[in-house]
Design a protein around this motif. Sequence first.
Motif, mmCIF file in Angstrom:
data_model
loop_
_atom_site.group_PDB
_atom_site.id
_atom_site.type_symbol
_atom_site.label_atom_id
_atom_site.label_comp_id
_atom_site.label_asym_id
_atom_site.label_seq_id
_atom_site.Cartn_x
_atom_site.Cartn_y
_atom_site.Cartn_z
ATOM 1 N N SER A 61 0.834 -1.189 0.000
ATOM 2 C CA SER A 61 0.000 0.000 0.000
ATOM 3 C C SER A 61 0.875 1.246 0.000
ATOM 4 C CB SER A 61 -0.936 -0.028 1.214
ATOM 5 O OG SER A 61 -1.881 1.008 1.159
ATOM 6 N N GLN A 72 -9.462 2.475 0.809
ATOM 7 C CA GLN A 72 -8.931 2.562 2.165
ATOM 8 C C GLN A 72 -9.893 2.053 3.231
ATOM 9 O OE1 GLN A 72 -5.927 3.317 4.884
ATOM 10 N NE2 GLN A 72 -5.766 3.634 2.683
ATOM 11 N N VAL A 76 -8.944 -1.173 5.589
ATOM 12 C CA VAL A 76 -8.768 -1.044 7.030
ATOM 13 C C VAL A 76 -9.781 -1.900 7.785
ATOM 14 C CG1 VAL A 76 -8.815 0.560 8.981
ATOM 15 C CG2 VAL A 76 -7.741 1.247 6.829
ATOM 16 N N GLY A 79 -8.564 -5.426 7.498
ATOM 17 C CA GLY A 79 -7.379 -5.627 8.323
ATOM 18 C C GLY A 79 -7.703 -5.714 9.797
ATOM 19 N N ASN A 80 -8.471 -4.772 10.296
ATOM 20 C CA ASN A 80 -8.823 -4.762 11.713
ATOM 21 C C ASN A 80 -9.686 -5.953 12.101
ATOM 22 O OD1 ASN A 80 -7.412 -2.365 12.020
ATOM 23 N ND2 ASN A 80 -9.237 -1.067 11.991
ATOM 24 N N GLN A 83 -7.709 -9.462 11.720
ATOM 25 C CA GLN A 83 -6.651 -9.608 12.714
ATOM 26 C C GLN A 83 -7.261 -10.145 14.009
ATOM 27 O OE1 GLN A 83 -2.885 -7.045 13.573
ATOM 28 N NE2 GLN A 83 -4.554 -6.085 14.683
ATOM 29 N N PHE A 91 0.413 -3.971 6.345
ATOM 30 C CA PHE A 91 0.490 -3.176 5.121
ATOM 31 C C PHE A 91 1.958 -2.798 4.940
ATOM 32 C CE2 PHE A 91 -4.047 -1.140 4.928
ATOM 33 C CZ PHE A 91 -4.626 -2.402 4.987
ATOM 34 N N ALA A 111 -2.052 6.124 9.226
ATOM 35 C CA ALA A 111 -2.443 5.011 10.104
ATOM 36 C C ALA A 111 -3.240 5.509 11.298
ATOM 37 C CB ALA A 111 -1.202 4.260 10.568
ATOM 38 N N GLU A 114 -6.761 6.816 10.018
ATOM 39 C CA GLU A 114 -7.652 5.777 9.499
ATOM 40 C C GLU A 114 -7.921 4.659 10.495
ATOM 41 O OE1 GLU A 114 -9.245 6.052 6.726
ATOM 42 O OE2 GLU A 114 -8.218 7.845 5.975
ATOM 43 N N TYR A 116 -5.680 2.281 11.846
ATOM 44 C CA TYR A 116 -4.985 0.999 11.668
ATOM 45 C C TYR A 116 -4.739 0.365 13.032
ATOM 46 C CZ TYR A 116 -3.596 2.343 6.849
ATOM 47 O OH TYR A 116 -3.569 2.715 5.528
ATOM 48 N N GLN A 117 -5.114 -0.896 13.171
ATOM 49 C CA GLN A 117 -4.823 -1.660 14.383
ATOM 50 C C GLN A 117 -3.815 -2.768 14.091
ATOM 51 O OE1 GLN A 117 -8.607 -2.923 16.037
ATOM 52 N NE2 GLN A 117 -9.461 -0.871 15.812
ATOM 53 N N PHE A 120 2.085 -1.146 9.836
ATOM 54 C CA PHE A 120 2.276 -0.512 8.531
ATOM 55 C C PHE A 120 3.769 -0.235 8.450
ATOM 56 C CE2 PHE A 120 0.955 3.377 5.738
ATOM 57 C CZ PHE A 120 1.288 2.678 4.598
#
Length: 198
Positions: A61, A72, A76, A79-80, A83, A91, A111, A114, A116-117, A120
């Motif tokens: 990314s 995006q 996200v 991803g969250n 996980q 990423f 991150a 947005e 991100y957990q 990156f």
Amino acid sequence: MKIGTATGIALLGIMVCTQSSVALNLGDPIVDADVRMKNIDGKMITLNNIAGAKGTLVIFSCMHCPFVIGWQDTMVEIGNTYQEKGFGVVFINANNPATAGDTYEAMQEMARAEGYQFPFVVDATSDVARHFGASKTPDVFLFDASGKLAYKGAIGEGGQKPKPDGEAYLQNALDALLAGTSVPRAESKAVGCSIKFR
């Protein structure tokens, strides 16, 4: 020595071939799993560090590509969510910041903004992207619990942004791995901006 136009084009062709000649195929094991990459929290981590019990999701990314921006929210959320379901998620930014403007500080800001957990990280040589065969942002590689490539390509059906009611390629693949069933569509064409290799 001055290089003529034809020679320059030929050399450029060789360089492009070199960058895209290595590509992971379905069933291949994860590569560069022990390469240390700097995460947005300042720590050095590897793909081995973040591997999950259910599998590992790697997305190449960046910050400024309109395709990344358009996808995006979906990226996200996936991803969250996954996980939490046992997948390792990361990423990777392989862009040359001198070319793309995708600086470490910009990564941290995105991150944070947005939500991100997951990590990156910076591919400081772009070699991880080369060894994966990644060429676009976003470009997806999903590995199963044994570290074998189970899905690669786009996040879902669409172009610069998701297609309404389009097929959710990556989410379907993740759900299949969770259920222990075969991935319904194991490969698609990544669509996005070209990686600005270092």
